[in-house]
Design an enzyme around this catalytic site. Structure first.
Site, PDB file in Angstrom:
ATOM      1  N   GLY A  16       0.834  -1.207   0.000  1.00  0.00           N
ATOM      2  CA  GLY A  16       0.000   0.000   0.000  1.00  0.00           C
ATOM      3  C   GLY A  16       0.862   1.248   0.000  1.00  0.00           C
ATOM      4  O   GLY A  16       1.563   1.542   0.975  1.00  0.00           O
ATOM      5  N   TYR A  19      -1.487   7.425   1.411  1.00  0.00           N
ATOM      6  CA  TYR A  19      -1.184   8.557   2.291  1.00  0.00           C
ATOM      7  C   TYR A  19      -0.469   8.112   3.563  1.00  0.00           C
ATOM      8  O   TYR A  19       0.276   8.884   4.158  1.00  0.00           O
ATOM      9  CB  TYR A  19      -2.477   9.292   2.658  1.00  0.00           C
ATOM     10  CG  TYR A  19      -2.950  10.203   1.552  1.00  0.00           C
ATOM     11  CD1 TYR A  19      -2.493  11.518   1.486  1.00  0.00           C
ATOM     12  CD2 TYR A  19      -3.807   9.756   0.564  1.00  0.00           C
ATOM     13  CE1 TYR A  19      -2.894  12.363   0.470  1.00  0.00           C
ATOM     14  CE2 TYR A  19      -4.215  10.588  -0.460  1.00  0.00           C
ATOM     15  CZ  TYR A  19      -3.753  11.899  -0.497  1.00  0.00           C
ATOM     16  OH  TYR A  19      -4.144  12.727  -1.519  1.00  0.00           O
ATOM     17  N   ARG A  46       0.323   4.605  -9.515  1.00  0.00           N
ATOM     18  CA  ARG A  46       0.723   5.208  -8.241  1.00  0.00           C
ATOM     19  C   ARG A  46       2.223   5.038  -8.004  1.00  0.00           C
ATOM     20  O   ARG A  46       2.917   5.958  -7.579  1.00  0.00           O
ATOM     21  CB  ARG A  46      -0.081   4.574  -7.105  1.00  0.00           C
ATOM     22  CG  ARG A  46      -0.098   5.439  -5.892  1.00  0.00           C
ATOM     23  CD  ARG A  46      -1.187   5.101  -4.934  1.00  0.00           C
ATOM     24  NE  ARG A  46      -2.108   6.214  -4.794  1.00  0.00           N
ATOM     25  CZ  ARG A  46      -2.769   6.480  -3.670  1.00  0.00           C
ATOM     26  NH1 ARG A  46      -2.634   5.721  -2.623  1.00  0.00           N
ATOM     27  NH2 ARG A  46      -3.580   7.499  -3.612  1.00  0.00           N
ATOM     28  N   LYS A 228      -6.574   2.719  18.703  1.00  0.00           N
ATOM     29  CA  LYS A 228      -6.553   3.558  17.506  1.00  0.00           C
ATOM     30  C   LYS A 228      -7.975   4.074  17.194  1.00  0.00           C
ATOM     31  O   LYS A 228      -8.174   5.268  16.944  1.00  0.00           O
ATOM     32  CB  LYS A 228      -5.994   2.750  16.338  1.00  0.00           C
ATOM     33  CG  LYS A 228      -6.179   3.364  14.987  1.00  0.00           C
ATOM     34  CD  LYS A 228      -5.314   4.596  14.760  1.00  0.00           C
ATOM     35  CE  LYS A 228      -5.667   5.210  13.432  1.00  0.00           C
ATOM     36  NZ  LYS A 228      -4.764   6.164  12.916  1.00  0.00           N
ATOM     37  N   PHE A 234     -12.361   9.959  19.928  1.00  0.00           N
ATOM     38  CA  PHE A 234     -12.273  11.067  20.897  1.00  0.00           C
ATOM     39  C   PHE A 234     -11.988  12.394  20.183  1.00  0.00           C
ATOM     40  O   PHE A 234     -12.560  13.427  20.512  1.00  0.00           O
ATOM     41  CB  PHE A 234     -11.161  10.809  21.912  1.00  0.00           C
ATOM     42  CG  PHE A 234     -11.577   9.982  23.101  1.00  0.00           C
ATOM     43  CD1 PHE A 234     -12.429   8.900  22.957  1.00  0.00           C
ATOM     44  CD2 PHE A 234     -11.109  10.281  24.368  1.00  0.00           C
ATOM     45  CE1 PHE A 234     -12.814   8.130  24.044  1.00  0.00           C
ATOM     46  CE2 PHE A 234     -11.484   9.526  25.470  1.00  0.00           C
ATOM     47  CZ  PHE A 234     -12.333   8.447  25.313  1.00  0.00           C
ATOM     48  N   CYS A 284     -10.331   8.848   8.076  1.00  0.00           N
ATOM     49  CA  CYS A 284     -10.359   8.022   9.290  1.00  0.00           C
ATOM     50  C   CYS A 284     -11.544   8.231  10.230  1.00  0.00           C
ATOM     51  O   CYS A 284     -12.159   7.262  10.678  1.00  0.00           O
ATOM     52  CB  CYS A 284      -9.084   8.254  10.085  1.00  0.00           C
ATOM     53  SG  CYS A 284      -7.686   7.437   9.340  1.00  0.00           S
ATOM     54  N   LYS A 347      -8.776  19.446   4.771  1.00  0.00           N
ATOM     55  CA  LYS A 347      -8.103  20.349   5.703  1.00  0.00           C
ATOM     56  C   LYS A 347      -6.954  20.989   4.944  1.00  0.00           C
ATOM     57  O   LYS A 347      -6.662  20.570   3.812  1.00  0.00           O
ATOM     58  CB  LYS A 347      -7.607  19.600   6.942  1.00  0.00           C
ATOM     59  CG  LYS A 347      -6.583  18.519   6.607  1.00  0.00           C
ATOM     60  CD  LYS A 347      -6.220  17.692   7.805  1.00  0.00           C
ATOM     61  CE  LYS A 347      -5.005  18.199   8.503  1.00  0.00           C
ATOM     62  NZ  LYS A 347      -4.448  17.269   9.477  1.00  0.00           N
TER      63      LYS A 347
HETATM   64  C1  UDX Z   1      -6.753  11.966  11.942  1.00  0.00           C
HETATM   65  C2  UDX Z   1      -6.030  11.862  13.298  1.00  0.00           C
HETATM   66  O1  UDX Z   1      -5.709  13.188  13.769  1.00  0.00           O
HETATM   67  C3  UDX Z   1      -4.766  11.024  13.158  1.00  0.00           C
HETATM   68  O2  UDX Z   1      -4.165  10.841  14.429  1.00  0.00           O
HETATM   69  C4  UDX Z   1      -5.129   9.678  12.553  1.00  0.00           C
HETATM   70  O3  UDX Z   1      -3.963   8.905  12.344  1.00  0.00           O
HETATM   71  C5  UDX Z   1      -5.866   9.847  11.242  1.00  0.00           C
HETATM   72  O4  UDX Z   1      -7.018  10.686  11.428  1.00  0.00           O
HETATM   73  P1  UDX Z   1      -6.403  13.443   9.755  1.00  0.00           P
HETATM   74  O5  UDX Z   1      -7.750  12.932   9.356  1.00  0.00           O
HETATM   75  O6  UDX Z   1      -5.285  13.363   8.780  1.00  0.00           O
HETATM   76  O7  UDX Z   1      -5.898  12.687  11.071  1.00  0.00           O
HETATM   77  O8  UDX Z   1      -6.518  14.992  10.150  1.00  0.00           O
HETATM   78  P2  UDX Z   1      -6.992  15.799  11.456  1.00  0.00           P
HETATM   79  O9  UDX Z   1      -6.033  16.884  11.678  1.00  0.00           O
HETATM   80  O10 UDX Z   1      -7.273  14.915  12.597  1.00  0.00           O
HETATM   81  O11 UDX Z   1      -8.341  16.485  10.943  1.00  0.00           O
HETATM   82  C6  UDX Z   1      -9.509  15.722  10.667  1.00  0.00           C
HETATM   83  C7  UDX Z   1     -10.659  16.639  10.332  1.00  0.00           C
HETATM   84  O12 UDX Z   1     -11.075  17.384  11.469  1.00  0.00           O
HETATM   85  C8  UDX Z   1     -10.340  17.693   9.263  1.00  0.00           C
HETATM   86  O13 UDX Z   1     -11.449  17.824   8.402  1.00  0.00           O
HETATM   87  C9  UDX Z   1     -10.092  18.961  10.051  1.00  0.00           C
HETATM   88  O14 UDX Z   1     -10.333  20.127   9.322  1.00  0.00           O
HETATM   89  C10 UDX Z   1     -11.099  18.774  11.177  1.00  0.00           C
HETATM   90  N1  UDX Z   1     -10.731  19.539  12.397  1.00  0.00           N
HETATM   91  C11 UDX Z   1      -9.604  19.229  13.081  1.00  0.00           C
HETATM   92  C12 UDX Z   1     -11.569  20.553  12.843  1.00  0.00           C
HETATM   93  O15 UDX Z   1     -12.609  20.834  12.220  1.00  0.00           O
HETATM   94  N2  UDX Z   1     -11.233  21.207  13.991  1.00  0.00           N
HETATM   95  C13 UDX Z   1     -10.125  20.926  14.717  1.00  0.00           C
HETATM   96  O16 UDX Z   1      -9.906  21.568  15.754  1.00  0.00           O
HETATM   97  C14 UDX Z   1      -9.273  19.899  14.242  1.00  0.00           C
HETATM   98  P1  ADP Z   2      -4.286   5.232   3.268  1.00  0.00           P
HETATM   99  O1  ADP Z   2      -4.795   6.616   3.481  1.00  0.00           O
HETATM  100  O2  ADP Z   2      -4.725   4.283   4.373  1.00  0.00           O
HETATM  101  O3  ADP Z   2      -2.815   5.169   3.030  1.00  0.00           O
HETATM  102  P2  ADP Z   2      -4.830   4.959   0.410  1.00  0.00           P
HETATM  103  O4  ADP Z   2      -6.143   4.675  -0.236  1.00  0.00           O
HETATM  104  O5  ADP Z   2      -4.189   6.292   0.229  1.00  0.00           O
HETATM  105  O6  ADP Z   2      -5.038   4.639   1.966  1.00  0.00           O
HETATM  106  O7  ADP Z   2      -3.770   3.872  -0.058  1.00  0.00           O
HETATM  107  C1  ADP Z   2      -3.987   2.507  -0.049  1.00  0.00           C
HETATM  108  C2  ADP Z   2      -3.148   1.890  -1.185  1.00  0.00           C
HETATM  109  O8  ADP Z   2      -3.163   0.466  -1.038  1.00  0.00           O
HETATM  110  C3  ADP Z   2      -3.682   2.173  -2.603  1.00  0.00           C
HETATM  111  O9  ADP Z   2      -2.673   2.787  -3.376  1.00  0.00           O
HETATM  112  C4  ADP Z   2      -4.012   0.767  -3.156  1.00  0.00           C
HETATM  113  O10 ADP Z   2      -3.751   0.626  -4.556  1.00  0.00           O
HETATM  114  C5  ADP Z   2      -3.087  -0.116  -2.339  1.00  0.00           C
HETATM  115  N1  ADP Z   2      -3.469  -1.540  -2.273  1.00  0.00           N
HETATM  116  C6  ADP Z   2      -4.706  -2.056  -2.122  1.00  0.00           C
HETATM  117  N2  ADP Z   2      -4.654  -3.400  -2.073  1.00  0.00           N
HETATM  118  C7  ADP Z   2      -3.337  -3.752  -2.197  1.00  0.00           C
HETATM  119  C8  ADP Z   2      -2.614  -4.987  -2.203  1.00  0.00           C
HETATM  120  N3  ADP Z   2      -3.250  -6.148  -2.074  1.00  0.00           N
HETATM  121  N4  ADP Z   2      -1.276  -4.955  -2.350  1.00  0.00           N
HETATM  122  C9  ADP Z   2      -0.626  -3.776  -2.483  1.00  0.00           C
HETATM  123  N5  ADP Z   2      -1.243  -2.577  -2.467  1.00  0.00           N
HETATM  124  C10 ADP Z   2      -2.572  -2.549  -2.331  1.00  0.00           C
END
Ligand code: UDX
Ligand code: ADP
Length: 474
Positions: A16, A19, A46, A228, A234, A284, A347
């Site tokens: 994978g 991100y 990719r 997680k 939270f 997430c 964001k």
């Molecule tokens: C989140 C968790 O923070 C991270 O620990 C986990 O691994 C993945 O999910 P992410 O989704 O990348 O990370 O960004 P985050 O900064 O948490 O923001 C999530 C959303 O909440 C965004 O849309 C952001 O704009 C919003 N947000 C965040 C708010 O609206 N207000 C805040 O105070 C903080």
């Molecule tokens: P994340 O935010 O969790 O990293 P993404 O959707 O950005 O998720 O990335 C997940 C990646 O995993 C994609 O690029 C997808 O092509 C890849 N993927 C899915 N299944 C497999 C697999 N069986 N082996 C290798 N890569 C895979």
């Protein structure tokens, strides 16, 4: 444990290249020059993007990422689709594939779709040799390790299956997009769940290259998986709490920024994650809460499920109320009116649009007949097209439906516009020349700031009407 008990790790790989997988493995390679790190993906395009010599064209935009890639790519960090040979040469395999919410079948709308995790486990079972440590990195429902374990123990190349052994660790990634590299370089904690001490130590020894030992927490597998989900739930809950209060501010004359500051100054509460906004997005939060809801219902904990589901409901409501408010302020109709959306990423500092509040808000505006001009410093028009499932300038058979177009330049975008809607807190939108913007717009014109990031006085002085989320004093 004496040295002879230690597992020797030379080659690691990650299934994978998304991100999470891409940036995480890049930082591991950077911090551990003695390891060979390969990021694998089934998606050739990719991988090509990760291998692009032009570092501006990496598939993931993250501050600081291109510098790390520049240091290690081709030295001890590789991107490849050669899953078979790389997995078979690796002593440790991270799984970081997509786990979206199921759209059909049992658990649809709540449970995560584990088909990519399952496929990855099957690949590991088939190609790995000797002892392999399998590390779950993707955010997964509790008990996924059990699924992986069963696949690993019951599939595989027949000639090898007997001698191959596996251990499974859960090592959830807590990085946030936009700050991924800083988060990876300096994590609050690293969590490792598992029951095989030698494997835990092997993974720990990788992190110990840059993370102080006291920040590395070991737990059992299920605690790690659940931690997680809980951490994300939270965080999402805090945002929802402050967003719900933003609506009360607007009707009472209070100001959400003042309330947020006053509340967050209590050390027990803390000031982080109290910024009001158009609702949380990202890959997430929603998925993880839905997993918690599914898990709770599955075990008959209906009240617990209802409690967490409310977070999602309020988050959806927050987005909807912003769309409604715009229609109301623009004299009850936005048909054929020009609305410029500042920001499509979920964001700032990322090009990711997954679950971005902009998607559903723009859809509402289009449904109400508006011409929507979307601008974002990092998101491409092709991505917006996918998210909206609509071509630029495309009109549907429903004549009441509006259309959208992309503009890179905010000053061009606002020409003859009736309103601006700030949805992402990019720095570019905090310091704009409101006088110039005002001259280009059609009066009476509005600025709707759903992130509360702009200077309201400058907007007003430029002769524009303004609404800012949670600000009851205007
Ligand atoms: C989140 C968790 O923070 C991270 O620990 C986990 O691994 C993945 O999910 P992410 O989704 O990348 O990370 O960004 P985050 O900064 O948490 O923001 C999530 C959303 O909440 C965004 O849309 C952001 O704009 C919003 N947000 C965040 C708010 O609206 N207000 C805040 O105070 C903080
Ligand atoms: P994340 O935010 O969790 O990293 P993404 O959707 O950005 O998720 O990335 C997940 C990646 O995993 C994609 O690029 C997808 O092509 C890849 N993927 C899915 N299944 C497999 C697999 N069986 N082996 C290798 N890569 C895979």
């Amino acid at each position: 444990m004496n040295n002879s008990d230690k597992l020797l790790i030379r080659n690691i790989c990650c299934l994978g290249a998304g991100y999470v997988g891409g940036p995480t493995m890049a930082v591991i390679a950077d911090k551990c020059p003695n390891l060979n790190v390969t990021v694998l993906d089934i998606n050739q395009e990719r991988i090509n993007q990760w291998n692009n010599p032009d570092l501006e064209k990496l598939p993931v935009y993250e501050p600081g990422l291109k510098e790390v890639i520049n240091r290690v790519r081709g030295k001890n960090l590789f991107f490849s689709t050669q899953i078979e040979s790389i997995v078979s040469d690796s002593q440790m395999v991270f799984i970081s594939v997509n786990t979206p919410t199921k759209t059909k079948g049992f658990g649809a709308g709540y449970a995560s779709d584990l088909k990519w995790v399952e496929a990855s486990a099957r690949q590991v079972a088939k190609y790995s040799r000797d002892h392999t440590i399998v590390v779950e990195k993707s955010t997964l429902p509790v008990k996924t390790a059990q699924v992986i374990k069963e696949i690993l123990e019951n599939t595989g190349d027949d000639s090898q299956a007997e001698s191959n052994t596996f251990s499974i660790l859960s090592n959830p990634e807590f990085l946030a997009e936009g700050t991924a590299i800083t988060d990876l370089n300096n994590p609050d904690r690293v969590l490792i769940g598992g029951d095989d001490i030698r494997s835990i130590e092997a993974l720990k020894s990788i992190y110990k290259n840059w993370v102080p030992e006291e920040k590395i927490i070991s737990t059992n597998l299920w605690s790690s998986e659940l931690s997680k989900l809980t951490a994300n739930a939270f965080l999402a809950q805090r945002i929802t709490s402050i967003n719900s209060i933003s609506s009360i501010c607007e009707v009472t004359g209070a100001e959400i920024k003042e309330v947020s500051y006053a509340v967050g100054s209590d050390k027990r509460i803390g000031s982080k994650f109290l910024s009001p906004g158009p609702g949380f997005g990202g890959s997430c939060f929603k998925k993880d809460i839905l997993n918690l809801v599914y898990l709770s219902n599955y075990y008959g904990l209906y009240e617990v499920a209802e409690y967490w589901e409310q977070i999602i409901k309020i988050n959806n409501w927050q987005k909807k109320r912003i769309s409604r408010l715009i229609v109301q302020k623009l004299f009850g109709t936005i048909t054929s009116k020009k609305i410029v959306v500042f920001g499509f990423a979920f964001k700032a500092n990322t090009n990711d649009t997954r679950e971005s509040p902009s998607i559903s808000i723009v859809q509402d505006l289009l449904e109400n007949g508006a011409e929507v001009i979307i601008t974002d410093p990092k998101v491409q028009a092709s991505q917006i097209k996918k998210d909206l499932d609509l071509e630029e300038f495309q009109r549907t058979s429903n004549t009441e439906f509006g259309f959208w177009r992309f503009s890179k330049d905010i000053y061009e975008a606002v020409k003859n516009a009736d309103a601006i809607l700030i949805l992402t807190e990019w720095d570019e939108y905090k310091f704009v020349d409101w006088q110039q913007i005002s001259r280009n717009m059609r009066a009476p014109s509005w600025v709707f700031d759903a992130r509360s990031v702009s200077d309201l006085d400058s907007i007003r002085k430029a002769g524009l009407n303004v609404w800012a989320l949670g600000n009851g004093s205007i």
